[in-house]
Design a protein around this motif. Structure first.
Motif, short mmCIF file in Angstrom:
data_model
loop_
_atom_site.label_atom_id
_atom_site.label_comp_id
_atom_site.label_asym_id
_atom_site.label_seq_id
_atom_site.Cartn_x
_atom_site.Cartn_y
_atom_site.Cartn_z
N PRO A 81 0.71 -1.28 -0.12
CA PRO A 81 -0.01 0.01 -0.01
C PRO A 81 1.02 1.44 0.03
O PRO A 81 0.45 2.35 -0.59
CB PRO A 81 -0.84 -0.21 1.29
N MET A 82 1.97 1.28 0.85
CA MET A 82 2.85 2.57 0.65
C MET A 82 3.45 2.88 -0.58
O MET A 82 3.51 3.98 -0.92
CB MET A 82 3.66 2.52 1.71
N PRO A 94 10.40 11.30 -11.24
CA PRO A 94 11.80 10.99 -10.85
C PRO A 94 11.83 10.14 -9.65
O PRO A 94 12.80 10.45 -8.86
CB PRO A 94 12.66 12.38 -10.81
N MET A 95 11.18 9.16 -9.49
CA MET A 95 11.29 8.16 -8.42
C MET A 95 11.14 6.81 -9.02
O MET A 95 10.54 6.47 -9.87
CB MET A 95 10.07 8.27 -7.60
N THR A 96 11.93 6.11 -8.42
CA THR A 96 12.16 4.47 -8.60
C THR A 96 12.05 3.80 -7.26
O THR A 96 12.41 4.09 -6.27
CB THR A 96 13.60 4.22 -8.94
N LEU A 97 10.85 2.79 -7.43
CA LEU A 97 10.50 1.89 -6.27
C LEU A 97 11.23 0.59 -6.60
O LEU A 97 11.31 0.00 -7.38
CB LEU A 97 9.01 1.62 -6.20
N ASP A 183 13.74 1.93 -1.32
CA ASP A 183 13.53 0.57 -0.94
C ASP A 183 12.01 0.46 -0.16
O ASP A 183 11.98 1.05 0.90
CB ASP A 183 14.62 -0.11 -0.22
N MET A 184 11.14 -0.37 -1.12
CA MET A 184 9.58 -0.41 -0.47
C MET A 184 9.58 -1.85 -0.08
O MET A 184 8.53 -2.31 0.45
CB MET A 184 8.73 -0.10 -1.44
N THR A 185 10.82 -2.63 0.32
CA THR A 185 10.76 -4.10 0.49
C THR A 185 10.41 -4.20 2.14
O THR A 185 10.36 -5.32 2.78
CB THR A 185 11.62 -5.07 0.24
N ARG A 201 9.38 14.77 1.29
CA ARG A 201 8.26 14.68 0.59
C ARG A 201 7.55 13.31 0.76
O ARG A 201 6.26 13.14 0.36
CB ARG A 201 8.69 14.80 -1.02
N ILE A 202 8.42 12.30 0.79
CA ILE A 202 8.04 10.86 0.83
C ILE A 202 7.11 10.63 2.37
O ILE A 202 6.24 10.24 2.44
CB ILE A 202 9.20 9.72 0.99
#
Length: 330
Positions: A81-82, A94-97, A183-185, A201-202
């Motif tokens: 969800p995040m 300009p964002m990489t997940l 890193d969203m893990t 911002r995040i």
């Protein structure tokens, strides 16, 4: 030696470029950050070609570019969800997940990692190219490994002409530095590579703290396994020696002026980089470093940026690597 073709951003040319991607070829294309070197992200052979063209170490993961959030389901085991909230708020941008990958994404694309880095660029030409290609596109920056990243198509030509199939001649990249990699893990987001999307911002979007990975806060340690591009290897280096100076603006300007006079008295060609603000520095740094190379500069004297402001921290991350961590307090 490959004959490199040069295309415009018109639909008819983007179609030709997309056909090259479908056939396993490599195409450099503009994004809002820097130019990317693209190949089919699901084709191990195309990923190997990217590493070969750049002279890039094969354990340095590639970023997979998509044109629609719905494509994530085919690439990632989970879309927490995040991570979804960040994508909906900041893509295209300009964002990489970094997410846990599905088996369909080859190890050649992820540098052998069990995760995949995904982003949706804001460039209309890039989005059209991805859509017309019918596949996600793996794309690191379109430069020889270790050189300053390209923010204009002419920079790509300097490094990769004859090594890749095509270059799309788009507008200069106004962002100027590569995407923020997050890193969203884990339970909380962690930045693996700083960029124009800041921790503040995040946190504003998610309502939870966002930290930097300790590995990007200093020199890369021996044996580091890079979780994201730019964490381990030498990057952004001009041919000239580069020195950074930190302190009050008045003292730094005075010191750079004195040092420049000393070096010029020895017959050296000197460049001075004194940016007024971090946004301007982000936009101009890589182009300025390449200009120094073109002009045969012997030494670059640069003012360090304040790292208290997040974009300043992101640009300083690149400046320190460009200078081989040579920084002097004055």
């Amino acid at each position: 030696m490959t004959e490199t073709r040069y295309f415009t951003t018109e639909d008819k040319d983007l179609y030709k470029a997309a056909e090259l991607i479908k056939e396993g070829g490599l195409v450099a294309f503009p994004t809002e950050t820097v130019y990317g070197l693209g190949g089919n992200a699901l084709d191990p052979a195309a990923a190997r070609k990217i590493y070969e063209a750049k002279g890039r170490p094969s354990d340095n993961p590639l970023i997979v570019h998509i044109s629609d959030i719905g494509q994530i389901e085919a690439l990632a085991e989970e879309f927490p969800p995040m991570a979804r909230a960040l994508a909906e708020a900041l893509w295209p941008g300009p964002m990489t997940l970094v997410l846990k990958k599905k088996a369909v994404v080859p190890d050649e694309t992820t540098g052998g990692l069990a995760t995949v880095a995904i982003r949706m660029p804001a460039s209309k030409a890039a989005l059209k190219l991805i859509t017309k290609s019918g596949c996600p596109i793996a794309a690191p920056s379109a430069n020889l490994s270790g050189h300053p990243s390209p923010t204009r198509w002419q920079h790509v030509k300097e490094d990769l002409n004859g090594r890749i199939d095509a270059v799309i001649m788009g507008e200069p990249c106004m962002g100027g530095i590569e995407s923020t990699v997050i890193d969203m893990t884990e339970d909380l987001p962690q930045i693996l590579r700083p960029g124009l999307i800041t921790p503040e911002r995040i946190t504003e979007i998610l309502g939870v703290p966002c930290s930097y990975d300790p590995a990007i806060l200093g020199r890369p340690e021996e044996g580091l396994v890079p979780k994201a591009p730019g964490m381990k290897y030498k990057h952004y280096a001009p041919k000239a020696k580069m020195l950074l100076f930190e302190g009050s603006r008045e003292q730094v300007v005075k010191t750079i002026t004195q040092r420049a006079a000393e070096y010029r008295s020895r017959g050296w060609s000197v460049a001075e980089l004194l940016y007024e603000d971090s946004t301007r520095a982000a936009e101009c740094l890589f182009a300025d470093l390449r200009r120094c190379d073109e002009e045969g500069t012997d030494i670059i004297l640069a003012m360090a940026l304040s790292e208290e402001e997040s974009v300043g921290f992101s640009v300083m991350n690149r400046m320190l690597k460009s200078a081989g961590y040579h920084i002097e307090h004055v």
